[in-house]
Design an enzyme around this catalytic site. Structure first.
Site, PDB file in Angstrom:
ATOM      1  N   ARG A 158      -6.667   4.120   5.116  1.00 42.48           N
ATOM      2  CA  ARG A 158      -7.998   3.531   4.915  1.00 42.48           C
ATOM      3  C   ARG A 158      -8.312   3.260   3.438  1.00 42.48           C
ATOM      4  O   ARG A 158      -9.278   2.549   3.161  1.00 42.48           O
ATOM      5  CB  ARG A 158      -9.071   4.445   5.501  1.00 42.48           C
ATOM      6  N   HIS A 208       2.727   9.882   5.287  1.00 48.65           N
ATOM      7  CA  HIS A 208       3.522   9.833   6.528  1.00 48.65           C
ATOM      8  C   HIS A 208       5.003  10.074   6.216  1.00 48.65           C
ATOM      9  O   HIS A 208       5.693  10.814   6.908  1.00 48.65           O
ATOM     10  CB  HIS A 208       3.434   8.450   7.185  1.00 48.65           C
ATOM     11  N   GLY A 266       0.472   3.890  12.192  1.00 46.24           N
ATOM     12  CA  GLY A 266       1.123   2.850  11.398  1.00 46.24           C
ATOM     13  C   GLY A 266       0.496   2.683  10.032  1.00 46.24           C
ATOM     14  O   GLY A 266      -0.252   3.531   9.559  1.00 46.24           O
ATOM     15  N   LYS A 321      -4.181  16.535   5.085  1.00 49.01           N
ATOM     16  CA  LYS A 321      -5.408  15.793   4.756  1.00 49.01           C
ATOM     17  C   LYS A 321      -6.341  15.845   5.967  1.00 49.01           C
ATOM     18  O   LYS A 321      -7.538  16.045   5.841  1.00 49.01           O
ATOM     19  CB  LYS A 321      -5.121  14.338   4.384  1.00 49.01           C
ATOM     20  N   ASP A 322      -5.764  15.662   7.140  1.00 47.98           N
ATOM     21  CA  ASP A 322      -6.536  15.770   8.386  1.00 47.98           C
ATOM     22  C   ASP A 322      -6.390  17.192   8.917  1.00 47.98           C
ATOM     23  O   ASP A 322      -5.845  17.416  10.007  1.00 47.98           O
ATOM     24  CB  ASP A 322      -6.002  14.759   9.405  1.00 47.98           C
TER      25      ASP A 322
HETATM   26  O1  PAF Z   1      -3.663  11.038  12.329  1.00 47.92           O
HETATM   27  C1  PAF Z   1      -3.416  10.003  12.995  1.00 47.92           C
HETATM   28  O2  PAF Z   1      -2.813   9.024  12.527  1.00 47.92           O
HETATM   29  C2  PAF Z   1      -3.908   9.921  14.423  1.00 47.92           C
HETATM   30  O3  PAF Z   1      -5.131  10.573  14.568  1.00 47.92           O
HETATM   31  C3  PAF Z   1      -2.878  10.437  15.470  1.00 47.92           C
HETATM   32  C4  PAF Z   1      -2.570  11.897  15.274  1.00 47.92           C
HETATM   33  C5  PAF Z   1      -1.621   9.612  15.345  1.00 47.92           C
HETATM   34  C6  PAF Z   1      -3.431  10.241  16.877  1.00 47.92           C
HETATM   35  O4  PAF Z   1      -3.736   8.921  17.156  1.00 47.92           O
END
Ligand code: PAF
Length: 277
Positions: A187, A36, A30, A149-150
């Site tokens: 964040r 996103h 969220g 990014k991740d």
């Molecule tokens: O990247 C994220 O927001 C979280 O690590 C995920 C993939 C939704 C798992 O909780």
């Protein structure tokens, strides 16, 4: 947009989808930002039935991390998702998720969870694995989308799902940045104005490190130099500044497909980013 708050109602909705329609999942915690939304837009553009999940997963936070203050704004998230014409939003409760039985899937830790973020946040990847297994066994999407990014998380989830035999194709999407170059992240809103000024320099430093590596051909010297530069610029701690291959193996100057990975702190806020080298 249908909003399902429990697994039973979600499954009823999923059963209504035409059999030949591609089902895509974008898992989130969220507080949605343009990063996103870019993943969602990609699925929508491909005319896929798009499911977004919002679940703040306590298991992926360490005891001293920011679970209690992780930002929440469901109303705003719903507005954004409606605008993008997302078909289904899944917002389960913790009880709902953690009561769900996934014992059919035997998760063994993967090697890549001991490096980069995994080394500094030991709960992170086991926690992500737990929730991903739950989400994917409930929804069983054909495709799923994650941001670069991740990057380590994206590779981790891809390997995890493959190992466990899930059919989902795992797709990554490029990092969306502020004008300053700062990678978008939920964040970022923890940063004060002063801290934001420092955070805004991270991307510039990554690009300078990349240039130095490519000019001087000495990865370790460049990394030492730019760790110091980062600390001098106001970053308060560096978890890592590291070059690896794009499948997260150790890299040397001759490796192809290298990436530079960084995790840095500004006071209590931890930022991560990575770029191709
Ligand atoms: O990247 C994220 O927001 C979280 O690590 C995920 C993939 C939704 C798992 O909780």
């Amino acid at each position: 947009m249908k909003i399902c708050k429990n697994i039973r109602s979600l499954k009823i909705e999923l059963n209504k989808i035409q059999k030949n329609k591609c089902l895509s999942l974008i898992p989130t915690m969220g507080y949605l930002h343009l990063g996103h939304l870019s993943l969602i837009k990609k699925a929508k553009k491909r005319k896929e039935f798009t499911v977004v999940s919002i679940f703040i997963n306590p298991k992926q936070f360490g005891p001293k991390e920011d679970l209690d203050k992780y930002p929440v704004d469901i109303k705003n998230d719903i507005e954004k998702l409606k605008k993008l014409k997302v078909e289904l939003l899944f917002i389960p409760s913790r009880k709902e998720m953690f009561d769900y039985k996934t014992s059919a899937y035997k998760y063994k830790p993967l090697k890549i969870q001991n490096i980069l973020c995994g080394r500094y946040r030991p709960n992170y990847f086991p926690g992500v694995a737990d929730i991903i297994i739950r989400l994917f066994s409930i929804i069983n999407p054909d495709k799923s989308y994650f941001g670069e990014k991740d990057y380590q998380q994206y590779i981790f989830i891809k390997k995890l799902l493959k190992k466990l035999g899930f059919k989902s194709k795992v797709i990554s999407s490029k990092t969306i940045r502020e004008n300053s170059g700062l990678a978008m992240s939920s964040r970022n809103q923890y940063l004060s104005i002063e801290e934001m000024k420092i955070a805004n320099k991270l991307y510039k430093f990554l690009k300078l490190t990349k240039k130095d590596i490519n000019d001087k051909k000495n990865i370790s010297k460049s990394l030492i130099k730019y760790k110091n530069e980062l600390l001098n610029a106001g970053f308060t701690k560096i978890d890592y500044l590291e070059v690896r291959t794009d499948d997260l193996r150790k890299a040397n100057i001759n490796s192809t497909n290298k990436r530079l990975f960084a995790a840095v702190f500004i006071n209590k806020t931890r930022l991560i980013d990575n770029i191709k080298v």
